[in-house]
Design a protein around this motif. Structure first.
Motif, PDB file in Angstrom:
ATOM      1  N   LYS A  25      32.621  16.707  59.652  1.00 40.61           N
ATOM      2  CA  LYS A  25      31.821  18.426  60.537  1.00 40.61           C
ATOM      3  C   LYS A  25      33.388  19.214  60.221  1.00 40.61           C
ATOM      4  O   LYS A  25      34.026  19.406  59.696  1.00 40.61           O
ATOM      5  CB  LYS A  25      32.192  19.070  62.152  1.00 40.61           C
ATOM      6  N   VAL A  26      31.758  20.437  59.286  1.00 46.69           N
ATOM      7  CA  VAL A  26      33.089  21.547  58.472  1.00 46.69           C
ATOM      8  C   VAL A  26      32.154  23.070  59.151  1.00 46.69           C
ATOM      9  O   VAL A  26      30.954  22.762  59.408  1.00 46.69           O
ATOM     10  CB  VAL A  26      32.723  22.137  57.131  1.00 46.69           C
ATOM     11  N   SER A  27      32.483  24.358  59.593  1.00 44.94           N
ATOM     12  CA  SER A  27      32.180  25.069  59.746  1.00 44.94           C
ATOM     13  C   SER A  27      32.739  26.939  58.506  1.00 44.94           C
ATOM     14  O   SER A  27      33.335  26.474  58.248  1.00 44.94           O
ATOM     15  CB  SER A  27      32.201  26.101  61.123  1.00 44.94           C
ATOM     16  N   MET A  28      31.514  27.159  58.769  1.00 39.78           N
ATOM     17  CA  MET A  28      32.151  28.769  58.225  1.00 39.78           C
ATOM     18  C   MET A  28      30.882  29.579  58.621  1.00 39.78           C
ATOM     19  O   MET A  28      30.626  30.347  59.530  1.00 39.78           O
ATOM     20  CB  MET A  28      31.225  28.584  56.614  1.00 39.78           C
ATOM     21  N   THR A  29      32.795  30.975  58.065  1.00 37.97           N
ATOM     22  CA  THR A  29      32.545  32.559  58.761  1.00 37.97           C
ATOM     23  C   THR A  29      32.526  33.297  57.354  1.00 37.97           C
ATOM     24  O   THR A  29      32.924  32.813  56.744  1.00 37.97           O
ATOM     25  CB  THR A  29      33.169  32.965  59.390  1.00 37.97           C
ATOM     26  N   ASP A  30      31.262  34.201  57.335  1.00 40.04           N
ATOM     27  CA  ASP A  30      30.344  35.187  55.936  1.00 40.04           C
ATOM     28  C   ASP A  30      31.541  36.416  56.560  1.00 40.04           C
ATOM     29  O   ASP A  30      30.704  36.919  57.320  1.00 40.04           O
ATOM     30  CB  ASP A  30      29.375  35.349  55.972  1.00 40.04           C
ATOM     31  N   ILE A  31      32.625  35.959  55.619  1.00 36.97           N
ATOM     32  CA  ILE A  31      32.942  37.762  55.885  1.00 36.97           C
ATOM     33  C   ILE A  31      32.342  38.619  54.971  1.00 36.97           C
ATOM     34  O   ILE A  31      33.034  39.676  55.484  1.00 36.97           O
ATOM     35  CB  ILE A  31      34.936  37.068  55.334  1.00 36.97           C
ATOM     36  N   SER A  32      32.467  38.412  53.825  1.00 36.41           N
ATOM     37  CA  SER A  32      31.585  39.047  53.631  1.00 36.41           C
ATOM     38  C   SER A  32      30.208  39.818  53.717  1.00 36.41           C
ATOM     39  O   SER A  32      29.897  40.961  53.752  1.00 36.41           O
ATOM     40  CB  SER A  32      30.582  38.627  51.549  1.00 36.41           C
ATOM     41  N   ALA A  33      29.431  38.921  55.518  1.00 31.07           N
ATOM     42  CA  ALA A  33      28.336  39.562  56.063  1.00 31.07           C
ATOM     43  C   ALA A  33      28.593  40.896  56.733  1.00 31.07           C
ATOM     44  O   ALA A  33      27.857  42.420  56.508  1.00 31.07           O
ATOM     45  CB  ALA A  33      27.527  38.455  57.098  1.00 31.07           C
ATOM     46  N   SER A  34      30.072  41.376  56.774  1.00 30.86           N
ATOM     47  CA  SER A  34      30.631  42.082  57.254  1.00 30.86           C
ATOM     48  C   SER A  34      31.224  43.272  56.654  1.00 30.86           C
ATOM     49  O   SER A  34      31.046  44.323  57.155  1.00 30.86           O
ATOM     50  CB  SER A  34      31.947  41.866  58.338  1.00 30.86           C
ATOM     51  N   ILE A  35      31.942  42.669  55.339  1.00 34.17           N
ATOM     52  CA  ILE A  35      32.816  44.024  54.507  1.00 34.17           C
ATOM     53  C   ILE A  35      31.714  44.335  53.734  1.00 34.17           C
ATOM     54  O   ILE A  35      32.298  45.392  52.860  1.00 34.17           O
ATOM     55  CB  ILE A  35      34.156  43.636  54.723  1.00 34.17           C
ATOM     56  N   LYS A  36      30.866  43.717  53.288  1.00 39.03           N
ATOM     57  CA  LYS A  36      30.386  43.568  52.235  1.00 39.03           C
ATOM     58  C   LYS A  36      30.187  43.787  50.636  1.00 39.03           C
ATOM     59  O   LYS A  36      30.167  45.457  50.597  1.00 39.03           O
ATOM     60  CB  LYS A  36      28.819  45.010  52.823  1.00 39.03           C
ATOM     61  N   PRO A  37      31.174  43.437  50.852  1.00 40.74           N
ATOM     62  CA  PRO A  37      32.036  43.688  49.347  1.00 40.74           C
ATOM     63  C   PRO A  37      31.233  43.431  48.140  1.00 40.74           C
ATOM     64  O   PRO A  37      30.110  42.673  47.972  1.00 40.74           O
ATOM     65  CB  PRO A  37      33.206  42.283  49.062  1.00 40.74           C
ATOM     66  N   LYS A  38      31.307  44.229  46.377  1.00 37.30           N
ATOM     67  CA  LYS A  38      30.140  44.267  45.698  1.00 37.30           C
ATOM     68  C   LYS A  38      31.178  42.831  44.461  1.00 37.30           C
ATOM     69  O   LYS A  38      31.876  43.398  44.395  1.00 37.30           O
ATOM     70  CB  LYS A  38      29.742  45.121  44.413  1.00 37.30           C
ATOM     71  N   GLY A  39      30.289  41.737  44.092  1.00 40.83           N
ATOM     72  CA  GLY A  39      30.657  41.265  43.392  1.00 40.83           C
ATOM     73  C   GLY A  39      31.793  39.964  43.414  1.00 40.83           C
ATOM     74  O   GLY A  39      31.681  39.121  42.808  1.00 40.83           O
ATOM     75  N   HIS A  40      31.172  39.726  44.754  1.00 42.44           N
ATOM     76  CA  HIS A  40      31.788  37.933  45.173  1.00 42.44           C
ATOM     77  C   HIS A  40      31.754  38.295  46.828  1.00 42.44           C
ATOM     78  O   HIS A  40      31.066  39.361  47.382  1.00 42.44           O
ATOM     79  CB  HIS A  40      32.969  37.823  45.016  1.00 42.44           C
ATOM     80  N   ASN A  41      31.739  37.079  46.943  1.00 46.95           N
ATOM     81  CA  ASN A  41      30.979  35.963  48.333  1.00 46.95           C
ATOM     82  C   ASN A  41      32.300  35.268  49.311  1.00 46.95           C
ATOM     83  O   ASN A  41      33.075  35.313  48.123  1.00 46.95           O
ATOM     84  CB  ASN A  41      30.068  35.095  48.590  1.00 46.95           C
ATOM     85  N   ILE A  42      32.767  35.805  50.133  1.00 55.25           N
ATOM     86  CA  ILE A  42      34.045  35.399  50.849  1.00 55.25           C
ATOM     87  C   ILE A  42      33.879  35.205  51.981  1.00 55.25           C
ATOM     88  O   ILE A  42      33.084  35.530  53.331  1.00 55.25           O
ATOM     89  CB  ILE A  42      34.686  36.880  51.581  1.00 55.25           C
ATOM     90  N   TYR A  43      34.298  33.290  52.308  1.00 56.91           N
ATOM     91  CA  TYR A  43      34.363  32.869  53.351  1.00 56.91           C
ATOM     92  C   TYR A  43      34.866  31.963  54.249  1.00 56.91           C
ATOM     93  O   TYR A  43      36.166  31.692  53.059  1.00 56.91           O
ATOM     94  CB  TYR A  43      33.217  31.561  52.617  1.00 56.91           C
ATOM     95  N   HIS A  44      35.056  32.243  55.589  1.00 57.24           N
ATOM     96  CA  HIS A  44      36.246  31.234  55.637  1.00 57.24           C
ATOM     97  C   HIS A  44      35.481  29.702  56.336  1.00 57.24           C
ATOM     98  O   HIS A  44      35.088  29.947  57.291  1.00 57.24           O
ATOM     99  CB  HIS A  44      37.048  32.313  57.626  1.00 57.24           C
ATOM    100  N   VAL A  45      36.538  28.801  55.677  1.00 58.43           N
ATOM    101  CA  VAL A  45      35.673  27.535  56.065  1.00 58.43           C
ATOM    102  C   VAL A  45      36.673  26.490  56.535  1.00 58.43           C
ATOM    103  O   VAL A  45      38.122  26.487  55.842  1.00 58.43           O
ATOM    104  CB  VAL A  45      35.707  27.181  54.765  1.00 58.43           C
ATOM    105  N   ARG A  46      36.573  25.971  57.926  1.00 61.51           N
ATOM    106  CA  ARG A  46      37.175  25.417  58.382  1.00 61.51           C
ATOM    107  C   ARG A  46      36.419  23.919  58.716  1.00 61.51           C
ATOM    108  O   ARG A  46      35.391  23.185  58.017  1.00 61.51           O
ATOM    109  CB  ARG A  46      37.115  25.011  60.348  1.00 61.51           C
ATOM    110  N   PHE A  47      37.561  22.589  58.534  1.00 62.63           N
ATOM    111  CA  PHE A  47      37.801  21.352  58.358  1.00 62.63           C
ATOM    112  C   PHE A  47      38.631  21.086  59.450  1.00 62.63           C
ATOM    113  O   PHE A  47      39.121  20.673  59.105  1.00 62.63           O
ATOM    114  CB  PHE A  47      38.019  21.025  56.648  1.00 62.63           C
ATOM    115  N   GLU A  48      37.145  19.845  60.170  1.00 64.14           N
ATOM    116  CA  GLU A  48      38.020  19.507  61.042  1.00 64.14           C
ATOM    117  C   GLU A  48      38.051  17.727  61.303  1.00 64.14           C
ATOM    118  O   GLU A  48      36.691  16.987  59.854  1.00 64.14           O
ATOM    119  CB  GLU A  48      36.923  18.995  61.924  1.00 64.14           C
TER     120      GLU A  48
END
Length: 151
Positions: free
Chosen positions: A24-47
């Motif tokens: 089980k893994v869940s992810m939050t798309d941080i880049s969807a909120s802050i909209k950086p250019k040139g990269h994507n940012i995710y917070h990933v949780r592994f249970e």
């Protein structure tokens, strides 16, 4: 305008393909909120000891560990076709809160939790090498054989 987000927010969950992970893994798309250019940012949780399956990216990746105990394992590819080949483990790097690791594009690797009783989490910075950051996922035995790619 400056935008901010939090790794504790569940406001932008990213749909996760369960075929890419061993648990089980869940992810939050941080880049969807802050909209950086040139990269994507995710917070990933592994249970419960969950890990990624073996994969590679077409761009560089930086992992910043935010909690728990985990590891990064790297592999070399030996012959074979694009979808079926043998692998050899090169490194196993233990990871804990505060660690930062750089993974160059094209490197076969896996990462995730090493503790079945604690969540392991990291922030993944995926640095775009082209217009679209692509990850190629593989089904394998994690020891010697890669059996096929996961679509």
């Amino acid at each position: 305008m400056i935008k901010k987000s939090s790794i504790h927010s569940r406001a932008n969950p990213r749909k996760v393909n369960p075929a890419w992970f061993t648990g089980k893994v869940s992810m939050t798309d941080i880049s969807a909120s802050i909209k950086p250019k040139g990269h994507n940012i995710y917070h990933v949780r592994f249970e419960n000891g969950a890990r990624t399956k073996i994969h590679s990216h077409n761009g560089d990746q930086i992992l910043y560990v935010t909690s728990g105990m985990g590891s990064l394992e790297t592999f070399s590819k030996n012959g074979g076709s694009k979808e079926r080949f043998t692998i050899r483990k090169k490194q196993k790097i233990p990871l804990s809160a505060g660690d930062i690791v750089f993974i160059p594009r094209g490197m076969l690797h896996t990462h995730g939790s090493t503790n079945k009783r604690q969540i392991f989490s990291h922030i993944a910075f995926n640095i775009l090498a082209a217009r679209e950051y692509k990850t190629t996922w593989y089904e394998s035995d994690f020891k010697k054989n890669v059996l096929n790619s996961i679509r």
